[in-house]
Design a protein around this motif. Structure first.
Motif, PDB file in Angstrom:
ATOM      1  N   PRO A   1       0.823  -1.214   0.000  1.00  0.00           N
ATOM      2  CA  PRO A   1       0.000   0.000   0.000  1.00  0.00           C
ATOM      3  C   PRO A   1       0.863   1.272   0.000  1.00  0.00           C
ATOM      4  CG  PRO A   1      -0.765  -1.547   1.672  1.00  0.00           C
ATOM      5  CD  PRO A   1       0.539  -2.078   1.144  1.00  0.00           C
ATOM      6  N   PRO A   2       0.445   2.294  -0.743  1.00  0.00           N
ATOM      7  CA  PRO A   2       1.222   3.542  -0.813  1.00  0.00           C
ATOM      8  C   PRO A   2       1.531   4.142   0.564  1.00  0.00           C
ATOM      9  CG  PRO A   2      -0.493   3.554  -2.466  1.00  0.00           C
ATOM     10  CD  PRO A   2      -0.716   2.335  -1.622  1.00  0.00           C
ATOM     11  N   GLN A   3       0.607   4.058   1.501  1.00  0.00           N
ATOM     12  CA  GLN A   3       0.824   4.610   2.839  1.00  0.00           C
ATOM     13  C   GLN A   3       1.953   3.864   3.554  1.00  0.00           C
ATOM     14  OE1 GLN A   3      -0.591   7.500   3.086  1.00  0.00           O
ATOM     15  NE2 GLN A   3       0.354   7.686   5.085  1.00  0.00           N
ATOM     16  N   THR A   4       2.035   2.559   3.336  1.00  0.00           N
ATOM     17  CA  THR A   4       3.105   1.758   3.933  1.00  0.00           C
ATOM     18  C   THR A   4       4.444   2.136   3.308  1.00  0.00           C
ATOM     19  OG1 THR A   4       1.568  -0.047   4.373  1.00  0.00           O
ATOM     20  CG2 THR A   4       3.907  -0.598   4.358  1.00  0.00           C
ATOM     21  N   ILE A   5       4.463   2.310   1.981  1.00  0.00           N
ATOM     22  CA  ILE A   5       5.694   2.722   1.299  1.00  0.00           C
ATOM     23  C   ILE A   5       6.158   4.072   1.836  1.00  0.00           C
ATOM     24  CG2 ILE A   5       6.685   3.430  -0.918  1.00  0.00           C
ATOM     25  CD1 ILE A   5       4.819   1.313  -2.219  1.00  0.00           C
ATOM     26  N   LYS A   6       5.228   5.000   2.012  1.00  0.00           N
ATOM     27  CA  LYS A   6       5.581   6.319   2.556  1.00  0.00           C
ATOM     28  C   LYS A   6       6.183   6.184   3.949  1.00  0.00           C
ATOM     29  CE  LYS A   6       2.160   9.141   0.147  1.00  0.00           C
ATOM     30  NZ  LYS A   6       0.967  10.000   0.311  1.00  0.00           N
ATOM     31  N   SER A   7       5.574   5.345   4.778  1.00  0.00           N
ATOM     32  CA  SER A   7       6.062   5.142   6.139  1.00  0.00           C
ATOM     33  C   SER A   7       7.464   4.532   6.127  1.00  0.00           C
ATOM     34  CB  SER A   7       5.102   4.236   6.910  1.00  0.00           C
ATOM     35  OG  SER A   7       5.631   3.919   8.181  1.00  0.00           O
ATOM     36  N   LEU A   8       7.662   3.525   5.284  1.00  0.00           N
ATOM     37  CA  LEU A   8       8.974   2.887   5.189  1.00  0.00           C
ATOM     38  C   LEU A   8      10.042   3.875   4.725  1.00  0.00           C
ATOM     39  CD1 LEU A   8       8.006  -0.517   3.545  1.00  0.00           C
ATOM     40  CD2 LEU A   8       8.755  -0.155   5.895  1.00  0.00           C
ATOM     41  N   MET A   9       9.732   4.647   3.713  1.00  0.00           N
ATOM     42  CA  MET A   9      10.695   5.610   3.174  1.00  0.00           C
ATOM     43  C   MET A   9      11.009   6.696   4.206  1.00  0.00           C
ATOM     44  SD  MET A   9      11.728   4.410   0.440  1.00  0.00           S
ATOM     45  CE  MET A   9      12.794   5.768   0.058  1.00  0.00           C
ATOM     46  N   TYR A  10       9.992   7.152   4.938  1.00  0.00           N
ATOM     47  CA  TYR A  10      10.200   8.156   5.978  1.00  0.00           C
ATOM     48  C   TYR A  10      11.165   7.621   7.044  1.00  0.00           C
ATOM     49  CZ  TYR A  10       9.306  11.198   9.958  1.00  0.00           C
ATOM     50  OH  TYR A  10       9.465  12.037  11.021  1.00  0.00           O
ATOM     51  N   GLN A  11      10.895   6.393   7.509  1.00  0.00           N
ATOM     52  CA  GLN A  11      11.734   5.793   8.547  1.00  0.00           C
ATOM     53  C   GLN A  11      13.151   5.531   8.037  1.00  0.00           C
ATOM     54  OE1 GLN A  11       9.526   2.773  11.048  1.00  0.00           O
ATOM     55  NE2 GLN A  11       8.069   3.128   9.391  1.00  0.00           N
TER      56      GLN A  11
ATOM     57  N   PHE B   1      22.712  -2.356   3.321  1.00  0.00           N
ATOM     58  CA  PHE B   1      22.790  -1.310   4.344  1.00  0.00           C
ATOM     59  C   PHE B   1      21.707  -1.505   5.389  1.00  0.00           C
ATOM     60  CE2 PHE B   1      21.113   2.853   5.712  1.00  0.00           C
ATOM     61  CZ  PHE B   1      22.170   3.237   6.508  1.00  0.00           C
ATOM     62  N   LEU B   2      20.498  -1.692   4.915  1.00  0.00           N
ATOM     63  CA  LEU B   2      19.387  -1.834   5.844  1.00  0.00           C
ATOM     64  C   LEU B   2      19.513  -3.086   6.691  1.00  0.00           C
ATOM     65  CD1 LEU B   2      16.527  -0.774   3.444  1.00  0.00           C
ATOM     66  CD2 LEU B   2      17.346   0.484   5.429  1.00  0.00           C
ATOM     67  N   SER B   3      20.008  -4.158   6.111  1.00  0.00           N
ATOM     68  CA  SER B   3      20.077  -5.406   6.856  1.00  0.00           C
ATOM     69  C   SER B   3      21.096  -5.335   7.983  1.00  0.00           C
ATOM     70  CB  SER B   3      20.411  -6.569   5.927  1.00  0.00           C
ATOM     71  OG  SER B   3      21.738  -6.472   5.486  1.00  0.00           O
ATOM     72  N   HIS B   4      22.041  -4.445   7.893  1.00  0.00           N
ATOM     73  CA  HIS B   4      23.083  -4.371   8.908  1.00  0.00           C
ATOM     74  C   HIS B   4      22.825  -3.321   9.971  1.00  0.00           C
ATOM     75  CE1 HIS B   4      25.187  -6.641   5.831  1.00  0.00           C
ATOM     76  NE2 HIS B   4      25.906  -7.106   6.823  1.00  0.00           N
ATOM     77  N   LEU B   5      21.952  -2.371   9.716  1.00  0.00           N
ATOM     78  CA  LEU B   5      21.903  -1.250  10.634  1.00  0.00           C
ATOM     79  C   LEU B   5      20.519  -0.739  10.989  1.00  0.00           C
ATOM     80  CD1 LEU B   5      23.753   0.647  12.190  1.00  0.00           C
ATOM     81  CD2 LEU B   5      23.816   2.117  10.199  1.00  0.00           C
ATOM     82  N   LEU B   6      19.668  -0.538   9.997  1.00  0.00           N
ATOM     83  CA  LEU B   6      18.424   0.169  10.284  1.00  0.00           C
ATOM     84  C   LEU B   6      17.316  -0.732  10.788  1.00  0.00           C
ATOM     85  CD1 LEU B   6      18.221   2.815   7.457  1.00  0.00           C
ATOM     86  CD2 LEU B   6      19.208   2.993   9.717  1.00  0.00           C
ATOM     87  N   ARG B   7      16.478  -0.138  11.592  1.00  0.00           N
ATOM     88  CA  ARG B   7      15.299  -0.799  12.145  1.00  0.00           C
ATOM     89  C   ARG B   7      14.110   0.001  11.661  1.00  0.00           C
ATOM     90  NH1 ARG B   7      12.038   0.175  16.767  1.00  0.00           N
ATOM     91  NH2 ARG B   7      11.265  -1.758  17.646  1.00  0.00           N
ATOM     92  N   ILE B   8      13.215  -0.642  10.927  1.00  0.00           N
ATOM     93  CA  ILE B   8      12.058   0.060  10.389  1.00  0.00           C
ATOM     94  C   ILE B   8      10.807  -0.606  10.937  1.00  0.00           C
ATOM     95  CG2 ILE B   8      10.831   0.699   8.283  1.00  0.00           C
ATOM     96  CD1 ILE B   8      13.489   0.586   6.817  1.00  0.00           C
ATOM     97  N   SER B   9       9.877   0.197  11.429  1.00  0.00           N
ATOM     98  CA  SER B   9       8.632  -0.332  11.974  1.00  0.00           C
ATOM     99  C   SER B   9       7.488  -0.063  11.011  1.00  0.00           C
ATOM    100  CB  SER B   9       8.300   0.339  13.307  1.00  0.00           C
ATOM    101  OG  SER B   9       9.316   0.089  14.233  1.00  0.00           O
ATOM    102  N   ILE B  10       6.660  -1.067  10.793  1.00  0.00           N
ATOM    103  CA  ILE B  10       5.470  -0.872   9.975  1.00  0.00           C
ATOM    104  C   ILE B  10       4.370  -0.246  10.826  1.00  0.00           C
ATOM    105  CG2 ILE B  10       3.627  -2.061   8.718  1.00  0.00           C
ATOM    106  CD1 ILE B  10       6.127  -2.016   7.163  1.00  0.00           C
TER     107      ILE B  10
END
Length: 168
Positions: free
Chosen positions: A118-128, A151-160
């Protein structure tokens, strides 16, 4: 160990449940903390035999990860434990919070059902993602991996949302 403080080795403190990844610098395991039952991610890194003590690169990594752990968009380094492998060589275990899934699996789950994210989920992921990268850059940390998934797999934590966290 100080007054009444008992320091446990990684083997004493954790039960390895399964290997969840492997890279150039070591293996990552899903593990259970014996004292609390909490599930964690253990990154096992072998220390070079020719070095005395912990190599400066490892100390630098731990220091940076501890500092970055203050941001909610970065995977939290909870502890560092020492242990020995089967050959008796010293290894370090970086203890991270454990995330149930990753971005690749999340996106794949949509593809397998023929749905789109969903576009809202993509926006949330990109923001985070941008917030996490901005925090890293704001503290002088540039990641050496060219692949965004790496990069993401080693460092970032993204919440849905409140209950679904991504580790990628």
């Amino acid at each position: 160990t100080g007054a009444g403080v008992v320091v446990l080795s990684a083997k004493e403190a954790f039960e390895k449940l399964e290997k969840v990844g492997e890279g150039t610098y070591g293996k990552v395991y899903r593990a259970r903390e014996k004292a609390t039952g909490k599930i964690v991610a253990l990154k096992k890194t072998r220390l070079h035999e020719d070095e005395e003590g912990v190599p400066p690169t490892t100390l630098r990594e731990v220091s940076i990860l501890r500092m970055l752990s203050r941001d909610p968009h970065v995977v939290r380094l909870m502890d560092v434990k020492q242990g020995q492998n089967k050959e008796g060589k010293t290894v370090l275990y970086l203890v991270f919070e454990y995330m149930d899934t990753d971005l690749k699996k999340f996106i794949r789950s949509f593809r397998q059902t023929g749905q789109t994210v969903p576009p809202q989920t993509i926006k949330s992921l990109m923001y985070q993602l941008c917030k996490g990268v901005a925090f890293c850059h704001g503290h002088g940390i540039l990641h050496r991996y060219s692949s965004s998934l790496s990069f993401l797999s080693h460092l970032l934590r993204i919440s849905i949302d409140e209950s679904f966290n991504l580790y990628y």
